[in-house]
Design a protein around this motif. Structure first.
Motif, short mmCIF file in Angstrom:
data_model
loop_
_atom_site.label_atom_id
_atom_site.label_comp_id
_atom_site.label_asym_id
_atom_site.label_seq_id
_atom_site.Cartn_x
_atom_site.Cartn_y
_atom_site.Cartn_z
N LEU A 272 22.44 39.67 27.07
CA LEU A 272 23.52 39.42 28.02
C LEU A 272 23.82 40.64 28.86
O LEU A 272 24.07 40.54 30.07
CB LEU A 272 24.78 38.97 27.26
N GLU A 273 23.82 41.82 28.25
CA GLU A 273 24.14 43.04 28.99
C GLU A 273 23.04 43.39 29.98
O GLU A 273 23.30 43.92 31.04
CB GLU A 273 24.37 44.19 28.02
N LEU A 406 31.98 37.75 32.10
CA LEU A 406 31.56 38.55 33.26
C LEU A 406 30.35 37.94 33.96
O LEU A 406 30.25 38.00 35.19
CB LEU A 406 31.25 39.98 32.81
N LEU A 407 29.41 37.39 33.20
CA LEU A 407 28.25 36.75 33.81
C LEU A 407 28.65 35.59 34.71
O LEU A 407 27.98 35.30 35.71
CB LEU A 407 27.29 36.26 32.73
N GLY A 409 31.31 35.60 36.45
CA GLY A 409 32.23 36.13 37.45
C GLY A 409 33.68 36.05 37.06
O GLY A 409 34.57 36.20 37.90
N GLY A 410 33.94 35.80 35.78
CA GLY A 410 35.32 35.69 35.31
C GLY A 410 35.73 36.85 34.44
O GLY A 410 35.15 37.94 34.49
N GLN A 411 36.74 36.63 33.63
CA GLN A 411 37.25 37.67 32.75
C GLN A 411 37.90 37.04 31.53
O GLN A 411 38.22 35.85 31.53
CB GLN A 411 38.26 38.56 33.48
N VAL A 412 38.10 37.85 30.50
CA VAL A 412 38.75 37.39 29.29
C VAL A 412 39.90 38.34 28.98
O VAL A 412 39.78 39.56 29.14
CB VAL A 412 37.75 37.31 28.11
N GLY A 413 41.01 37.78 28.55
CA GLY A 413 42.19 38.58 28.25
C GLY A 413 42.76 38.22 26.90
O GLY A 413 42.41 37.19 26.29
#
Length: 442
Positions: A272-273, A406-407, A409-413
């Motif tokens: 993934l990275e 991130l892949l 185009g989003g984010q996690v909180g």
């Protein structure tokens, strides 16, 4: 620096010499009419005097007057007929017929028509000012050299700083940065270097932490395997010993499975990275995606005597994403919740009119301290309350969740849930359906 300075200086001097030569050879023909009008106006009094002096003279008297004029003047004078001036163009001949002063294309010959039709030809002889010209051009060359030296030195000084910073950074000083003033002409280049250096430093530090974490995680199961093998080798042959051997073999198999799981997680995170795992975008039914995740968790939820509530809301029933990766992220979050939830886990999916998808996993457990939330998504990081591997896993699940977000185009909180537990939120933006490879929707 000296070689670059000499090259630049030679280029400037050659360009200046070519420009001066081009001006001297092309400007007079190109702007002949303008120069003629200017000379005609500047020499109007001179031409009038010559006309008055030679006009009344005839024959030998004119020749004598011309000789006297020749002795007193710097120019060379002679009388010519219009028919002999074949080198003049039609406009110049027309000006002569109109009684106007005419300037030759070399800017040295002047033609003045007299009253009786003859034409006075004057040839100006330039004085030799070679010494003065050489001195003037030498001063210009010196001024140019000094200007280039000042300009090159200013850039060379900043480039030398940047080169030294690059040398130090390449030598292992990862904290090295190029500190140049904002007014520097290469300030933008220095900024790019600093940003690159920060990214490389962060990547190397991350790799070091990963290696340290991997070494630490591998050490425990390997040590247990070695200890179990040693026990097996020293075991006896009785029935009781064979029963203990069977238990030890099961422990060894469990340790091997743990190692296999760790390696699989590491490979997944690495892919993934590095972007080695291509995304398979497709139009997915949000409710079916959530139901499949809930079905995969049914046994774990039941074993832990928990309840799992699922809610899907929003105006859009579909979303473009990689369902395999998104499901993996939700499974990681839900399995993380099963370790800490007291009685319930809530799984929600919400869409809006713009096409954004919001996935929420919330539990009613003890939650995560605010000071731990900044590092919770780092590989191998576990909060203080879950240092034990059996409750906290390997510390890679949340790092995988973050990379999947991130892949897309989003984010996690992460924040506190309504029941005091942890609430993880994955926010995914709308994806372009034209990027889909034509796979069938789920």
């Amino acid at each position: 620096m000296v070689r670059s300075l000499l090259k630049l200086y030679l280029l400037v001097i050659l360009a200046a010499a070519a420009a001066v030569t081009a001006i001297n050879t092309t400007f007079i023909p190109l702007f002949h009419e303008h120069f003629t009008a200017t000379e005609r106006e500047n020499r109007r009094g001179y031409a009038f005097t010559l006309s008055q002096y030679l006009g009344p003279q005839r024959g030998k008297d004119r020749d004598a007057a011309l000789s006297i004029l020749q002795e007193q003047a710097r120019e060379k004078f002679d009388l010519v007929d219009a028919a002999s001036l074949t080198h003049l163009d039609a406009q110049q001949l027309a000006d002569l017929a109109a009684g106007k002063l005419v300037l030759g294309y070399d800017a040295k010959d002047y033609y003045l028509p007299l009253r009786d039709g003859q034409i006075l030809h004057a040839l100006s002889e330039e004085e030799d000012h070679t010494n003065i010209s050489v001195l003037a051009y030498a001063l210009i060359a010196l001024a140019t050299l000094l200007s280039i030296i000042a300009w090159v030195w200013y850039h060379w000084r900043d480039l030398d700083k940047l080169q030294q910073a690059a040398r130090d950074f390449g030598g292992g000083k990862l904290s090295t940065r190029a500190n140049l003033p904002r007014r520097s002409n290469i300030a933008a280049l220095a900024t790019q270097f600093n940003e690159m250096a920060e990214q490389i430093e962060a990547s190397i530090v991350h790799q070091r932490e990963m290696m340290h974490g991997i070494s630490h995680e591998l050490k425990t199961p390997i040590a247990r395997l070695e200890f179990g093998i040693a026990l097996l080798q020293s075991a006896g042959t009785g029935d009781a010993e064979r029963a203990r051997q069977a238990l030890r073999l099961e422990d060894l198999r469990r340790d091997v499975r743990e190692l296999d799981e760790l390696v699989t997680e590491l490979l997944t995170l690495g892919q993934l990275e590095q972007g080695a795992a291509p995304m398979m975008l497709m139009r997915v039914s949000v409710s079916e995606l959530i139901d499949s995740v809930a079905a995969s968790l049914a046994d774990e939820v039941a074993d832990n005597k928990l309840t799992l509530s699922v809610h899907v809301t929003g105006p859009r029933p579909h979303h473009v994403c990689d369902p395999r990766l998104v499901a993996r992220a939700l499974l990681n979050l839900c399995r993380n919740a099963t370790r800490y939830a007291r009685s319930a886990i809530h799984l929600r999916a919400e869409t809006d009119a713009a096409g954004r998808l919001r996935l929420t996993v919330e539990d009613d457990g003890p939650g995560i301290a605010p000071e731990e939330r900044a590092r919770i998504f780092e590989p191998f990081h576990r909060p203080d309350s879950s240092r034990n591997r059996h409750t906290g896993g390997f510390g890679l699940g949340l790092a995988i969740v973050r990379r999947i977000a991130l892949l897309h185009g989003g984010q996690v909180g992460l924040d506190s849930g309504s029941e005091g537990g942890a609430r993880f939120v994955i926010a995914l933006p709308p994806m372009d359906e034209r990027a889909m490879p034509g796979k069938p929707s789920i």
